[in-house]
Write an enzyme that holds these catalytic residues in place. Structure first.
Site, PDB file in Angstrom:
ATOM      1  N   ASP A  78       0.844  -1.197   0.000  1.00 26.48           N
ATOM      2  CA  ASP A  78       0.000   0.000   0.000  1.00 26.48           C
ATOM      3  C   ASP A  78       0.877   1.244   0.000  1.00 26.48           C
ATOM      4  O   ASP A  78       1.586   1.512   0.963  1.00 26.48           O
ATOM      5  CB  ASP A  78      -0.896  -0.005   1.241  1.00 26.48           C
ATOM      6  CG  ASP A  78      -1.736   1.247   1.327  1.00 26.48           C
ATOM      7  OD1 ASP A  78      -2.774   1.305   0.648  1.00 26.48           O
ATOM      8  OD2 ASP A  78      -1.356   2.177   2.079  1.00 26.48           O
ATOM      9  N   TYR A  83       3.265   9.730  -0.417  1.00 21.51           N
ATOM     10  CA  TYR A  83       4.304   9.061   0.367  1.00 21.51           C
ATOM     11  C   TYR A  83       5.690   9.275  -0.237  1.00 21.51           C
ATOM     12  O   TYR A  83       6.694   9.154   0.469  1.00 21.51           O
ATOM     13  CB  TYR A  83       4.052   7.557   0.452  1.00 21.51           C
ATOM     14  CG  TYR A  83       2.780   7.139   1.140  1.00 21.51           C
ATOM     15  CD1 TYR A  83       1.946   8.054   1.791  1.00 21.51           C
ATOM     16  CD2 TYR A  83       2.394   5.802   1.139  1.00 21.51           C
ATOM     17  CE1 TYR A  83       0.769   7.657   2.395  1.00 21.51           C
ATOM     18  CE2 TYR A  83       1.217   5.394   1.760  1.00 21.51           C
ATOM     19  CZ  TYR A  83       0.406   6.326   2.379  1.00 21.51           C
ATOM     20  OH  TYR A  83      -0.747   5.913   2.980  1.00 21.51           O
ATOM     21  N   LYS A 108      -2.736   5.736  -4.269  1.00 20.78           N
ATOM     22  CA  LYS A 108      -3.810   6.699  -4.017  1.00 20.78           C
ATOM     23  C   LYS A 108      -3.517   8.022  -4.713  1.00 20.78           C
ATOM     24  O   LYS A 108      -2.359   8.446  -4.790  1.00 20.78           O
ATOM     25  CB  LYS A 108      -3.953   6.943  -2.511  1.00 20.78           C
ATOM     26  CG  LYS A 108      -4.029   5.680  -1.680  1.00 20.78           C
ATOM     27  CD  LYS A 108      -4.041   5.993  -0.188  1.00 20.78           C
ATOM     28  CE  LYS A 108      -3.713   4.773   0.640  1.00 20.78           C
ATOM     29  NZ  LYS A 108      -2.296   4.369   0.533  1.00 20.78           N
ATOM     30  N   HIS A 141      -7.463   9.551  -1.975  1.00 22.25           N
ATOM     31  CA  HIS A 141      -6.863   9.571  -0.639  1.00 22.25           C
ATOM     32  C   HIS A 141      -7.723  10.335   0.370  1.00 22.25           C
ATOM     33  O   HIS A 141      -7.897   9.903   1.512  1.00 22.25           O
ATOM     34  CB  HIS A 141      -5.468  10.190  -0.720  1.00 22.25           C
ATOM     35  CG  HIS A 141      -4.520   9.653   0.285  1.00 22.25           C
ATOM     36  ND1 HIS A 141      -3.173   9.531   0.063  1.00 22.25           N
ATOM     37  CD2 HIS A 141      -4.707   9.185   1.541  1.00 22.25           C
ATOM     38  CE1 HIS A 141      -2.581   9.022   1.128  1.00 22.25           C
ATOM     39  NE2 HIS A 141      -3.496   8.809   2.041  1.00 22.25           N
TER      40      HIS A 141
END
Length: 210
Positions: A78, A83, A108, A141
């Site tokens: 994930d 990120y 996402k 997200h």
């Protein structure tokens, strides 16, 4: 309306009674029974236990952690654009030698990339960084501006086979209801275009009109 959706899986947790902090809505539209069975089997096998990569430090530590996760059997990873580690994750998956079809990748779209064209572009960028041609799951997200346009783009990517499962994260109940309305209309149209009899039911005058 919801019974026309092939299947829905949701998970939620609450900080308090009035504040949902995470809701995921997974939509699998219009497949025949065999396709549904095959895909649900893939879902159970590869995706129920995922490995999150949020805030794992980049560089050697990231590489070591992902290698170990793959070694011990993790196959669902994930990640997300925000990120900042999609490219590093894709590189380690490639190096592992595990066939792509045995890996389940979730990413996402961030709030700054919501909107029809922006979401499609963000999706292509994520695929390029991960070095894949499709994503197993793609989520919105957060429910930022233009999230319904983003959802429309994701539905089209799903129809094209570029995303296996679409969904949302960190949505509140009203955001989720808006997405479900949009999805239900598309599913009704899908059945009608194929000459399949559809009998929706509602006692709400506004929903009857729609």
């Amino acid at each position: 309306m919801l019974k026309n959706i092939s299947w829905i899986k949701s998970t939620c947790c609450f900080r308090n009674a009035n504040e949902p902090c995470r809701i995921i809505f997974l939509l699998n539209q219009g497949e025949n029974a065999n396709e549904q069975s095959n895909r649900s089997g893939e879902w159970r096998q590869n995706s129920l236990l995922g490995f999150g990569v949020y805030k794992i430090k980049k560089g050697e530590e990231f590489e070591r952690v992902i290698r170990e996760a793959i070694r011990v059997g993790y196959r669902h990873f994930d990640t997300a654009k925000i990120y900042g580690n999609e490219e590093a994750l894709g590189r380690e998956i490639q190096k592992s030698g595990v066939p792509r079809e045995q890996i389940f990748i979730t990413s996402k779209v961030w709030t700054t990339d919501l909107g029809y064209e922006a979401t499609k572009k963000a999706f292509e960028q994520s695929c390029k960084k991960l070095n894949v041609t499709y994503l197993d799951m793609y989520l919105i997200h957060f429910a930022g501006p233009r999230y319904l346009e983003a959802w429309k783009a994701m539905e089209e990517l799903y129809s094209e086979g570029k995303i296996k499962v679409i969904g949302v994260a960190n949505f509140e109940i009203q955001h989720l209801k808006n997405v479900i309305k949009s999805a239900a209309h598309i599913i009704l149209r899908w059945h009608l275009q194929r000459g399949i009899v559809v009998i929706p039911k509602s006692s709400n005058p506004q929903r009857i009109l729609r």
